[in-house]
Design an enzyme around this catalytic site. Structure first.
Site, mmCIF file in Angstrom:
data_model
loop_
_atom_site.group_PDB
_atom_site.id
_atom_site.type_symbol
_atom_site.label_atom_id
_atom_site.label_comp_id
_atom_site.label_asym_id
_atom_site.label_seq_id
_atom_site.Cartn_x
_atom_site.Cartn_y
_atom_site.Cartn_z
ATOM 1 N N HIS A 191 -7.905 9.710 -13.640
ATOM 2 C CA HIS A 191 -7.697 8.306 -14.038
ATOM 3 C C HIS A 191 -6.283 7.825 -13.689
ATOM 4 O O HIS A 191 -5.749 6.934 -14.338
ATOM 5 C CB HIS A 191 -7.936 8.097 -15.539
ATOM 6 C CG HIS A 191 -9.214 8.704 -16.029
ATOM 7 N ND1 HIS A 191 -10.400 8.014 -16.089
ATOM 8 C CD2 HIS A 191 -9.485 9.967 -16.453
ATOM 9 C CE1 HIS A 191 -11.348 8.814 -16.551
ATOM 10 N NE2 HIS A 191 -10.828 10.018 -16.772
ATOM 11 N N SER B 229 11.765 -3.759 6.753
ATOM 12 C CA SER B 229 11.367 -5.126 6.448
ATOM 13 C C SER B 229 12.265 -6.072 7.233
ATOM 14 O O SER B 229 13.407 -5.747 7.540
ATOM 15 C CB SER B 229 11.531 -5.358 4.945
ATOM 16 O OG SER B 229 11.764 -6.726 4.682
ATOM 17 N N LYS C 56 14.394 -1.868 2.449
ATOM 18 C CA LYS C 56 13.003 -1.409 2.488
ATOM 19 C C LYS C 56 12.722 -0.372 3.579
ATOM 20 O O LYS C 56 13.257 -0.426 4.668
ATOM 21 C CB LYS C 56 12.055 -2.603 2.749
ATOM 22 C CG LYS C 56 11.881 -3.535 1.598
ATOM 23 C CD LYS C 56 11.132 -2.948 0.401
ATOM 24 C CE LYS C 56 9.668 -2.752 0.682
ATOM 25 N NZ LYS C 56 8.931 -4.019 0.749
ATOM 26 N N GLU D 28 -0.698 2.748 5.410
ATOM 27 C CA GLU D 28 -1.297 1.442 5.069
ATOM 28 C C GLU D 28 -2.281 0.996 6.148
ATOM 29 O O GLU D 28 -3.359 0.483 5.860
ATOM 30 C CB GLU D 28 -0.203 0.384 4.899
ATOM 31 C CG GLU D 28 0.597 0.555 3.634
ATOM 32 C CD GLU D 28 1.725 -0.464 3.565
ATOM 33 O OE1 GLU D 28 1.686 -1.326 2.680
ATOM 34 O OE2 GLU D 28 2.646 -0.404 4.402
#
Ligand code: ARG
Length: 462
Positions: free
Chosen positions: A158, A279, A285, A292
């Site tokens: 979970h 970024s 970043k 992804e």
């Protein structure tokens, strides 16, 4: 052929240019050209073998087709939309090269059995390539697992801390998924590797062909037993798309974990510069674009599976032009799976570093040893459910006191139950918690070492 279209004199005028474009598949089925040439060479050899054409004619056709292969490989073969599809393009060029004998190639054959043959030959190759990529992926997983048998990582259910694990055990879970993928592709291959060549348009042919001879030349295991089924079956493509979808499910799950692990919240891995991106606005970043994209590309493969199922549903026998729609989704799925496997393999191999110090801390800062306290009591005769309830109580009070189980004094343990002795501390240390799960297939170090040996044996099978 060049002046109007390739089909018969039945047609008076040529196609509307927009319809010609709509109808044509050459822009994508050119990907099948090498398979089309190979299939046509086998067909020509079969025609000669059975005496349907002369040996010299067979020879001329095979040589002419080989010349087209060379032209294609040298970047000199660029059929346009007027050729309609790769099959017509090849036949037309063949006739330019060898003259009228080229017009004999299509004896006892239809584009319907031809395109089915080409697609199967293509997929056969691609399956072998994907299988070997899966082996590379598995090899990298095993290599990393070897280094991290004793590295502990929190295990989750979970997405809540559950029980600590050997990091190797975690990685070997993905090894097992890839193993099933590898085996599944082998199963699919068996149904890809059946020849429809010689099924003709739908009903077979009036010529005394030898389907088995052609099939053997092309290394097919067998031939379709029913000509209608042979020209209109795309089960093999659907099966492949299922297998491809499952590969993407597995890669996507791993991708998701890598993304989570690389966050400031987890800090389990560092992404190396070679596999991360920045970024355009936030200078701090470092983004996990590779996993992804893998996660994102999963959608298109699932979509192609769905599309293929829908194309087939309700399709009357035998060939229908709808079947031309099988190709782009299949090609895209093959290319996507290959690209994602390659990227994930590189990411694992050189783009990712596990932060072992941070992982070691992570497994000591939670209550993921609570089951082991209950097991401790249960092993000493306390019924498990009773032990479970007692531990639930102590977890509650310990959390309230801002402590961890390892901080409790021996008196506190003994107050809870007289069965506790000083060895409770060892029993709930993360290392022991992992080591103790020595059941078959569990995360105990001894089990993990056995699993690694088994994994080595599995990847040795090619
Ligand atoms: N380009 C067609 C396809 O991809 C080849 C088969 C065409 N057959 C036909 N009878 N129109 O399916």
């Amino acid at each position: 052929m060049t002046e109007k279209q390739t089909w018969s004199q039945r047609f008076e005028s040529s196609l509307h240019p927009a319809i010609a474009l709509f109808n044509a598949s050459i822009n994508f089925d050119i990907a099948l050209i090498e398979y089309d040439l190979t299939g046509s060479q086998a067909h020509a050899q079969m025609l000669a073998h059975t005496g349907i054409i002369s040996p010299e004619e067979g020879e001329q056709l095979v040589t002419g087709l080989e010349q087209i292969r060379q032209e294609y490989r040298q970047g000199k073969f660029h059929p346009g939309v007027d050729a309609e599809d790769v099959h017509f393009a090849v036949e037309r060029r063949l006739t330019e090269i060898v003259g009228d004998v080229g017009k004999k190639l299509h004896t006892a054959r239809s584009r319907n059995d031809q395109v089915g043959t080409d697609t199967r030959l293509y997929l056969r190759d691609q399956i072998q390539q994907i299988k070997s990529q899966l082996r590379e992926f598995q090899t990298v997983l095993v290599d990393i697992a070897e280094q991290h048998v004793e590295t502990l990582i929190p295990g989750y259910t979970h997405l809540q801390r559950a029980q600590p694990l050997s990091l190797a055990h975690h990685l070997l879970a993905y090894f097992q998924m890839a193993q099933r993928d590898w085996e599944r592709l082998g199963d699919v291959y068996r149904r890809v590797n059946i020849s429809p060549l010689g099924c003709g348009a739908l009903a077979g042919t009036t010529f005394p062909i030898d389907r088995h001879y052609a099939a053997e030349l092309l290394n097919f295991d067998s031939v379709y037993a029913n000509s209608l089924d042979g020209v209109s079956d795309r089960d093999f493509a659907i099966e492949f798309l299922c297998a491809a979808s499952l590969i993407m499910v597995h890669l996507s799950r791993l991708a998701e974990e890598v993304i989570l692990w690389s966050t400031e919240e987890f800090r389990f891995v560092t992404l190396k510069d070679s596999c991360a991106t920045g970024s355009s606005i936030m200078p701090q970043k470092k983004n996990p674009d590779v996993p992804e994209l893998v996660r994102g590309k999963t959608g298109r493969v699932f979509g192609h599976l769905q599309a293929m199922l829908v194309i087939m549903k309700g399709l009357p026998l035998a060939y229908n032009k709808d079947l031309q729609e099988d190709k782009e989704g299949l090609f895209d799925s093959v290319n996507t799976v290959k690209a994602c496997l390659e990227a994930m393999t590189i990411l694992l191999k050189e783009g990712l570093e596990f932060r072992t110090q941070r992982l070691a801390e992570a497994v000591t800062e939670d209550f993921s040893n609570a089951t082991d306290v209950a097991d401790y009591l249960a092993a000493r005769g306390v019924p498990f459910r009773e032990a479970y309830n007692l531990v639930g109580k102590v977890v509650k009070t310990t959390i309230a006191a801002g402590k961890l189980l390892k901080d409790l004094k021996l008196e506190e343990w003994q107050e809870l139950h007289p069965a506790f002795t000083a060895d409770i501390y060892e029993a709930i240390s993360p290392r022991q918690v992992v080591a103790a799960r020595n059941s078959y297939g569990g995360t105990g170090f001894a089990q993990v070492k056995k699993a690694l040996l088994a994994a080595h044996a599995q990847i040795a099978e090619q």
